[in-house]
Design a protein around this motif. Structure first.
Motif, PDB file in Angstrom:
ATOM      1  N   ASP A  90       0.830  -1.207   0.000  1.00 18.38           N
ATOM      2  CA  ASP A  90       0.000   0.000   0.000  1.00 18.38           C
ATOM      3  C   ASP A  90       0.863   1.255   0.000  1.00 18.38           C
ATOM      4  OD1 ASP A  90      -2.305  -1.498   0.005  1.00 18.38           O
ATOM      5  OD2 ASP A  90      -2.573  -1.417   2.194  1.00 18.38           O
ATOM      6  N   ARG A  91       1.936   1.242   0.765  1.00 15.92           N
ATOM      7  CA  ARG A  91       2.781   2.430   0.853  1.00 15.92           C
ATOM      8  C   ARG A  91       3.510   2.706  -0.455  1.00 15.92           C
ATOM      9  NH1 ARG A  91       4.111   0.042   5.658  1.00 15.92           N
ATOM     10  NH2 ARG A  91       6.227  -0.486   4.980  1.00 15.92           N
ATOM     11  N   ILE A  92       4.050   1.684  -1.062  1.00 15.70           N
ATOM     12  CA  ILE A  92       4.798   1.942  -2.293  1.00 15.70           C
ATOM     13  C   ILE A  92       3.873   2.149  -3.475  1.00 15.70           C
ATOM     14  CG2 ILE A  92       6.771   0.617  -1.473  1.00 15.70           C
ATOM     15  CD1 ILE A  92       5.944  -1.631  -3.335  1.00 15.70           C
ATOM     16  N   GLY A  93       2.587   1.751  -3.325  1.00 19.51           N
ATOM     17  CA  GLY A  93       1.644   1.955  -4.415  1.00 19.51           C
ATOM     18  C   GLY A  93       1.071   3.342  -4.450  1.00 19.51           C
ATOM     19  N   SER A  94       0.931   3.961  -3.238  1.00 20.10           N
ATOM     20  CA  SER A  94       0.284   5.267  -3.188  1.00 20.10           C
ATOM     21  C   SER A  94       1.151   6.354  -2.577  1.00 20.10           C
ATOM     22  CB  SER A  94      -1.009   5.166  -2.358  1.00 20.10           C
ATOM     23  OG  SER A  94      -0.715   4.690  -1.049  1.00 20.10           O
ATOM     24  N   GLY A  95       2.205   5.969  -1.886  1.00 18.06           N
ATOM     25  CA  GLY A  95       3.065   6.942  -1.218  1.00 18.06           C
ATOM     26  C   GLY A  95       4.147   7.466  -2.140  1.00 18.06           C
ATOM     27  N   PRO A  96       5.045   8.289  -1.592  1.00 14.55           N
ATOM     28  CA  PRO A  96       6.147   8.842  -2.400  1.00 14.55           C
ATOM     29  C   PRO A  96       7.102   7.757  -2.864  1.00 14.55           C
ATOM     30  CG  PRO A  96       6.495   9.293  -0.086  1.00 14.55           C
ATOM     31  CD  PRO A  96       5.126   8.702  -0.191  1.00 14.55           C
ATOM     32  N   VAL A  97       7.445   7.803  -4.128  1.00 17.96           N
ATOM     33  CA  VAL A  97       8.377   6.822  -4.681  1.00 17.96           C
ATOM     34  C   VAL A  97       9.802   7.296  -4.416  1.00 17.96           C
ATOM     35  CG1 VAL A  97       9.123   5.652  -6.778  1.00 17.96           C
ATOM     36  CG2 VAL A  97       6.723   6.235  -6.470  1.00 17.96           C
ATOM     37  N   ARG A  98      10.675   6.374  -4.078  1.00 16.45           N
ATOM     38  CA  ARG A  98      12.047   6.768  -3.783  1.00 16.45           C
ATOM     39  C   ARG A  98      13.010   5.684  -4.205  1.00 16.45           C
ATOM     40  NH1 ARG A  98      10.925   6.518   2.706  1.00 16.45           N
ATOM     41  NH2 ARG A  98      10.975   4.272   2.946  1.00 16.45           N
ATOM     42  N   LYS A  99      14.224   6.076  -4.513  1.00 18.74           N
ATOM     43  CA  LYS A  99      15.257   5.125  -4.914  1.00 18.74           C
ATOM     44  C   LYS A  99      15.948   4.550  -3.695  1.00 18.74           C
ATOM     45  CE  LYS A  99      16.285   7.423  -9.295  1.00 18.74           C
ATOM     46  NZ  LYS A  99      17.346   7.998 -10.123  1.00 18.74           N
ATOM     47  N   THR A 100      16.329   3.305  -3.784  1.00 16.43           N
ATOM     48  CA  THR A 100      17.088   2.698  -2.691  1.00 16.43           C
ATOM     49  C   THR A 100      18.562   2.712  -3.027  1.00 16.43           C
ATOM     50  OG1 THR A 100      16.646   0.537  -3.676  1.00 16.43           O
ATOM     51  CG2 THR A 100      15.239   1.221  -1.873  1.00 16.43           C
ATOM     52  N   SER A 111      26.040 -14.335   3.979  1.00 13.36           N
ATOM     53  CA  SER A 111      24.736 -14.169   4.630  1.00 13.36           C
ATOM     54  C   SER A 111      24.503 -12.708   5.015  1.00 13.36           C
ATOM     55  CB  SER A 111      24.662 -15.047   5.882  1.00 13.36           C
ATOM     56  OG  SER A 111      25.627 -14.648   6.843  1.00 13.36           O
ATOM     57  N   GLN A 112      25.562 -12.025   5.424  1.00  9.93           N
ATOM     58  CA  GLN A 112      25.438 -10.624   5.792  1.00  9.93           C
ATOM     59  C   GLN A 112      25.067  -9.765   4.575  1.00  9.93           C
ATOM     60  OE1 GLN A 112      25.607  -9.305   8.739  1.00  9.93           O
ATOM     61  NE2 GLN A 112      26.801 -10.626  10.063  1.00  9.93           N
ATOM     62  N   ARG A 113      25.656 -10.103   3.443  1.00  8.45           N
ATOM     63  CA  ARG A 113      25.365  -9.322   2.242  1.00  8.45           C
ATOM     64  C   ARG A 113      23.936  -9.580   1.758  1.00  8.45           C
ATOM     65  NH1 ARG A 113      29.575  -7.180  -0.238  1.00  8.45           N
ATOM     66  NH2 ARG A 113      30.328  -7.403   1.884  1.00  8.45           N
ATOM     67  N   VAL A 114      23.472 -10.820   1.874  1.00  7.70           N
ATOM     68  CA  VAL A 114      22.088 -11.122   1.502  1.00  7.70           C
ATOM     69  C   VAL A 114      21.122 -10.328   2.381  1.00  7.70           C
ATOM     70  CG1 VAL A 114      20.333 -12.932   1.361  1.00  7.70           C
ATOM     71  CG2 VAL A 114      22.675 -13.412   0.626  1.00  7.70           C
ATOM     72  N   THR A 115      21.406 -10.261   3.671  1.00  6.61           N
ATOM     73  CA  THR A 115      20.547  -9.502   4.581  1.00  6.61           C
ATOM     74  C   THR A 115      20.520  -8.029   4.203  1.00  6.61           C
ATOM     75  OG1 THR A 115      21.068 -11.042   6.366  1.00  6.61           O
ATOM     76  CG2 THR A 115      20.152  -8.916   6.995  1.00  6.61           C
ATOM     77  N   ASP A 116      21.679  -7.459   3.925  1.00  7.65           N
ATOM     78  CA  ASP A 116      21.727  -6.056   3.516  1.00  7.65           C
ATOM     79  C   ASP A 116      20.911  -5.813   2.252  1.00  7.65           C
ATOM     80  OD1 ASP A 116      23.238  -5.023   5.586  1.00  7.65           O
ATOM     81  OD2 ASP A 116      25.157  -5.300   4.574  1.00  7.65           O
ATOM     82  N   VAL A 117      20.970  -6.754   1.315  1.00  7.90           N
ATOM     83  CA  VAL A 117      20.239  -6.593   0.061  1.00  7.90           C
ATOM     84  C   VAL A 117      18.726  -6.650   0.311  1.00  7.90           C
ATOM     85  CG1 VAL A 117      19.731  -7.701  -2.152  1.00  7.90           C
ATOM     86  CG2 VAL A 117      22.095  -7.406  -1.431  1.00  7.90           C
ATOM     87  N   VAL A 118      18.271  -7.560   1.161  1.00  9.54           N
ATOM     88  CA  VAL A 118      16.836  -7.659   1.460  1.00  9.54           C
ATOM     89  C   VAL A 118      16.347  -6.371   2.118  1.00  9.54           C
ATOM     90  CG1 VAL A 118      15.082  -8.879   2.786  1.00  9.54           C
ATOM     91  CG2 VAL A 118      16.872 -10.169   1.633  1.00  9.54           C
ATOM     92  N   LEU A 119      17.065  -5.895   3.124  1.00 10.46           N
ATOM     93  CA  LEU A 119      16.654  -4.669   3.808  1.00 10.46           C
ATOM     94  C   LEU A 119      16.752  -3.456   2.893  1.00 10.46           C
ATOM     95  CD1 LEU A 119      18.313  -5.244   7.310  1.00 10.46           C
ATOM     96  CD2 LEU A 119      15.936  -5.640   6.639  1.00 10.46           C
ATOM     97  N   LYS A 120      17.699  -3.481   1.971  1.00 13.60           N
ATOM     98  CA  LYS A 120      17.825  -2.390   0.997  1.00 13.60           C
ATOM     99  C   LYS A 120      16.621  -2.364   0.065  1.00 13.60           C
ATOM    100  CE  LYS A 120      20.983  -0.600  -2.564  1.00 13.60           C
ATOM    101  NZ  LYS A 120      22.250  -0.857  -3.303  1.00 13.60           N
ATOM    102  N   ALA A 121      16.173  -3.536  -0.362  1.00 12.00           N
ATOM    103  CA  ALA A 121      15.024  -3.598  -1.258  1.00 12.00           C
ATOM    104  C   ALA A 121      13.779  -3.001  -0.602  1.00 12.00           C
ATOM    105  CB  ALA A 121      14.765  -5.046  -1.676  1.00 12.00           C
ATOM    106  N   PHE A 122      13.611  -3.236   0.691  1.00 12.02           N
ATOM    107  CA  PHE A 122      12.455  -2.704   1.417  1.00 12.02           C
ATOM    108  C   PHE A 122      12.701  -1.284   1.929  1.00 12.02           C
ATOM    109  CE2 PHE A 122      11.397  -7.166   1.427  1.00 12.02           C
ATOM    110  CZ  PHE A 122       9.993  -7.184   1.405  1.00 12.02           C
ATOM    111  N   GLY A 123      13.890  -0.741   1.688  1.00 13.24           N
ATOM    112  CA  GLY A 123      14.198   0.603   2.161  1.00 13.24           C
ATOM    113  C   GLY A 123      14.211   0.703   3.668  1.00 13.24           C
ATOM    114  N   ALA A 124      14.544  -0.388   4.351  1.00 13.14           N
ATOM    115  CA  ALA A 124      14.395  -0.451   5.800  1.00 13.14           C
ATOM    116  C   ALA A 124      15.585   0.109   6.557  1.00 13.14           C
ATOM    117  CB  ALA A 124      14.153  -1.903   6.232  1.00 13.14           C
ATOM    118  N   ALA A 125      16.792  -0.100   6.053  1.00 17.25           N
ATOM    119  CA  ALA A 125      17.986   0.337   6.777  1.00 17.25           C
ATOM    120  C   ALA A 125      19.170   0.349   5.832  1.00 17.25           C
ATOM    121  CB  ALA A 125      18.278  -0.587   7.963  1.00 17.25           C
ATOM    122  N   ALA A 126      20.130   1.209   6.151  1.00 22.43           N
ATOM    123  CA  ALA A 126      21.384   1.226   5.406  1.00 22.43           C
ATOM    124  C   ALA A 126      22.193  -0.026   5.741  1.00 22.43           C
ATOM    125  CB  ALA A 126      22.177   2.480   5.751  1.00 22.43           C
TER     126      ALA A 126
END
Length: 573
Positions: free
Chosen positions: A128-138, A268-283
């Protein structure tokens, strides 16, 4: 667990005594050196019997290579694992006797159903947020879009797109050798499900950091639990709405012959960073466990070293912590120096290594060891060539550095005593430390990111008597023999920053509004054990800070006359 381990040990001892009767003549045949195999390559009982009947002359000559240096320690580890499982079986039987098997199975199902529903709800809210909210680059180098015009301009290259009930986010990052880890997440809003597709990930490597699929599964389930607003126990229900696709013979799904020891602690650490990056959750966090080993034929030691965690919407990253896919504490300095032939010369936060931004990344640490006798030292680490990324304009963190200081001797001038030389060296060291401290303060005031060469120089100058050593950069992965008096300096990476430093109040509110149900605090799932200081932060303090942020944001929008827009953003968050 201690009594269970002793019970297990006694049972094994009794069984061993029974087996020894009548089998003393075959003791050598049943030793760990038995390597006979069948035609298919698998050991069988028939092969064992055939081996036992071979002439004694062949049986009494073991191979020269032994698979372990500390057999007693290995056996103790196995006994401890057996004892832990025996204890688990005992507790589960007690639970069944008290409540009945039907009640237990009912609650097991409900726990999984609750986890599944929590993940589905999170995915729908995010869609819902990415469909109607502000779009941003990760991406780490560009700030968040704050207007409809900028949103339209970036739609072609934005990782978030909206098509009917399906929503897509994607992210990519690289290992130090350039191996690509690419992820595309397609969310079905109606079903509350998602497909995690790693198509485009690089091939398996001729190295030891390939990662079996189980590692990616673990990283994904960990990230999902971080993204879910409520606390849920770890269970398979989290992955019920998730489909995971990993191409064959890639870095994350290698062949059976691939080496994988580093996949669990690095990739495993890099996979985690990539998942969180995709969701825009954390650097990005430090992206590494900084695995250090040293030993010889008589002993071996292994430790992992902390670093910085990535910042996120509303929080700064923590410094000197293990993050994400880890569960280890480091050995206390007193215990380390008492039991092993090393001196811990330095262990402190690495000043300024966290990425700058609206919310700053956590700092890495500096750890310096001096060896008291010749030892073989091995380092297995990442983020030495590529910095942990920042998000939405946040700065990248400093990369890690692994340095060896080899003693090269020192010339004493005629008429000068060793004591005089030592005093002179101490005075020079104090002067250099003072200059270095002043430089760090000035750099912090100037708000400039240091170069990689500056980091190396500062680490070396921080070592007492560094003039007497040759400095070697050993890279992220290496093994070498260090002599008595040689030193190893490890500077671990920091965490990336989140949001553009000096961002306007409008940008700040937009970033906060985009966080949805993600957890606040010391990074998304900033988990792990604090190394070198207190870790926990009270929930009351975070709530008070959140209240202040809300008050500041509301005042900012009142000043601009945009109350309705601000309230709409708060509701969407």
């Amino acid at each position: 667990g201690g009594e269970g381990e002793r019970d297990a040990g006694r049972e094994e001892e009794e069984e061993g005594k029974g087996e020894e009767k009548g089998e003393k003549d075959q003791k050598q045949q049943k030793s760990i050196y038995m390597t006979s195999t069948s035609k298919s390559g698998k050991k069988t009982s028939k092969d064992a019997k055939k081996y036992a009947k071979q002439p004694t002359q062949q049986q009494t000559t073991p191979p020269t290579i032994i698979g372990t240096r500390c057999l007693a320690d290995n056996l103790s580890d196995l006994k401890a694992q057996i004892a832990a499982n025996v204890k688990g079986v005992s507790l589960l039987k007690q639970l069944a006797a008290e409540y009945g098997i039907q009640t237990i199975q009912h609650y097991m199902r409900e726990i999984q159903i609750n986890a599944e529903n929590s993940v589905r709800h999170m995915l729908r809210s995010f869609a819902d947020r990415i469909g109607s909210g502000p779009v941003r680059k990760t991406s780490g180098s560009k700030s968040a879009s704050t207007s409809n015009s900028s949103r339209a301009a970036s739609s072609s290259s934005n990782p978030r797109s909206h098509h009917h009930s399906r929503h897509c986010v994607q992210a990519v990052d690289y290992m130090d050798d350039g191996s690509r880890i690419q992820l595309r997440v397609t969310i079905d809003r109606e079903r509350g499900s998602a497909v995690f597709d790693f198509a485009g990930t690089g091939p398996e490597v001729y190295g030891n950091y390939n990662a079996p699929p189980a590692v990616s599964y673990s990283a994904i389930i960990y990230a999902l639990r971080c993204l879910v607003a409520s606390d849920i126990p770890l269970n398979q229900g989290c992955l019920t709405p998730i489909q995971i696709k990993i191409p064959d013979r890639c870095l994350l799904n290698p062949s059976a012959a691939a080496a994988v020891v580093g996949g669990n602690v690095l990739t495993s650490q890099r996979v985690t960073d990539v998942v969180l990056k995709a969701f825009g959750a954390a650097a990005a966090s430090q992206g590494c466990m900084n695995n250090l080993t040293f030993g010889d034929s008589r002993m071996g030691y292994y430790e992992t070293i902390a670093g910085g965690s990535g910042a996120g919407p509303g929080w700064d990253g923590r410094g000197g912590v293990h993050t994400h896919m880890t569960n280890t504490r480091i050995t206390d300095p007193e215990v380390l120096e008492r039991r092993y032939p090393v001196v811990l010369r330095r262990f402190h936060l690495r000043h300024g290594s966290g990425g700058r931004g609206l919310w700053r990344g956590g700092e890495g640490v500096v750890r310096e060891l001096e060896f008291l006798r010749p030892l073989t030292v091995g380092i297995l680490s990442e983020r030495r060539a590529r910095r942990p990324f920042g998000l939405f304009g946040g700065g990248d963190a400093a990369p890690g550095v692994n340095l060896v200081l080899r003693r090269i001797g020192e010339v004493v001038e005629e008429g000068e005593t060793e004591e005089d030389k030592g005093k002179e060296g101490t005075e020079k060291q104090q002067q250099l430390e003072a200059e270095l401290e002043q430089t760090e303060i000035q750099e912090d005031e100037d708000n400039e990111q240091d170069s990689d060469n500056d980091w190396v120089e500062s680490l070396v100058k921080g070592s007492e008597g560094f003039q007497r050593f040759q400095v070697l950069n050993i890279g992220g992965k290496n093994s070498l023999v260090l002599n008595a008096g040689d030193r190893l300096i490890i500077g671990t990476p920091g965490g990336g920053g989140f949001g553009r430093e000096g961002a306007s109040e409008e940008e700040r509110i937009l970033l906060l509004a985009g966080q949805g149900g993600r957890k606040r605090g010391g990074g998304v799932g900033g988990g792990g054990e604090k190394q070198g200081g207190g870790e926990k932060q009270g929930g009351r303090g975070r709530k008070e800070e959140e209240g202040k942020e809300k008050e500041r944001g509301e005042k900012g929008y009142h000043a601009k006359g945009s109350v309705a827009e601000y309230k709409a953003l708060q509701e969407s968050a």
